[in-house]
Design a protein around this motif. Sequence first.
Motif, PDB file in Angstrom:
ATOM      1  N   LEU A   1       0.833  -1.203   0.000  1.00 50.75           N
ATOM      2  CA  LEU A   1       0.000   0.000   0.000  1.00 50.75           C
ATOM      3  C   LEU A   1       0.868   1.253   0.000  1.00 50.75           C
ATOM      4  O   LEU A   1       0.538   2.241  -0.661  1.00 50.75           O
ATOM      5  CB  LEU A   1      -0.930  -0.017   1.206  1.00 50.75           C
TER       6      LEU A   1
ATOM      7  N   ARG B   1      -3.608   3.098   6.938  1.00 48.61           N
ATOM      8  CA  ARG B   1      -3.670   3.774   5.643  1.00 48.61           C
ATOM      9  C   ARG B   1      -5.031   4.450   5.462  1.00 48.61           C
ATOM     10  O   ARG B   1      -5.866   4.028   4.663  1.00 48.61           O
ATOM     11  CB  ARG B   1      -3.426   2.765   4.513  1.00 48.61           C
TER      12      ARG B   1
ATOM     13  N   VAL C   1      -6.590   5.234   1.941  1.00 51.53           N
ATOM     14  CA  VAL C   1      -6.942   4.153   1.015  1.00 51.53           C
ATOM     15  C   VAL C   1      -8.426   3.816   1.175  1.00 51.53           C
ATOM     16  O   VAL C   1      -8.903   3.593   2.286  1.00 51.53           O
ATOM     17  CB  VAL C   1      -6.083   2.905   1.279  1.00 51.53           C
TER      18      VAL C   1
END
Length: 206
Positions: free
Chosen positions: A109, A143, A146
């Motif tokens: 990621l 994250r 995301v």
Amino acid sequence: MTAAPVAARLLAFLTRLITGVRARWVGSAPTSAQRVYYANHSSHLDTLVIWAALPAPLRARTRPVAAADYWDRPGLRRWLACEVLNALLVDRSTGSGSREALHRIDQALAAGDSLIIFPEGTRGDGTSIGDLKPGLYFIAHQRPGVELVPVYLQDLSRILPKGEVLPVPLLGSATFGAPLTLAAGEDRHAFLQRARAALIALGEPT
């Protein structure tokens, strides 16, 4: 052009042809935004169906997360996983396997990849969705930029029943829902319940 891109296009075409799966985007649309597509899991076809449902430019940067003990073997299996699908292979066979898997997911990621995961952790019966593993919360927490997109897969376990190698001529579907993000102050249990509810809702009759 190398063999892998040609094989990828052919594999996507054959997956759509053989499964007859219809991609339905009801809460989102295909976009270049970095995403984690998380889905219910009941068939060996699941990964291919999600991957093949994406437009070609998105497929090129979307990596299925797959078990290394199954896919990382010499020959065609490894070539398909690593060269055609560009899968992120994770090893869960050791005591620290889950931690190492999450580390590799976070690295992917950080590099800008999108991913396909199955947070139930094991294959279900195709009719119900089990509790989701904490890894999905880890991704949402680590994250926050995301998008987590739920994908409900229907009838794939009937198209390719467990233990069978030839598909049954039925129609399945892959329904892509609205992206989720971690809410301020939301704890792990509440988030995983909300993520699971989003999957279940996509499978309810409209």
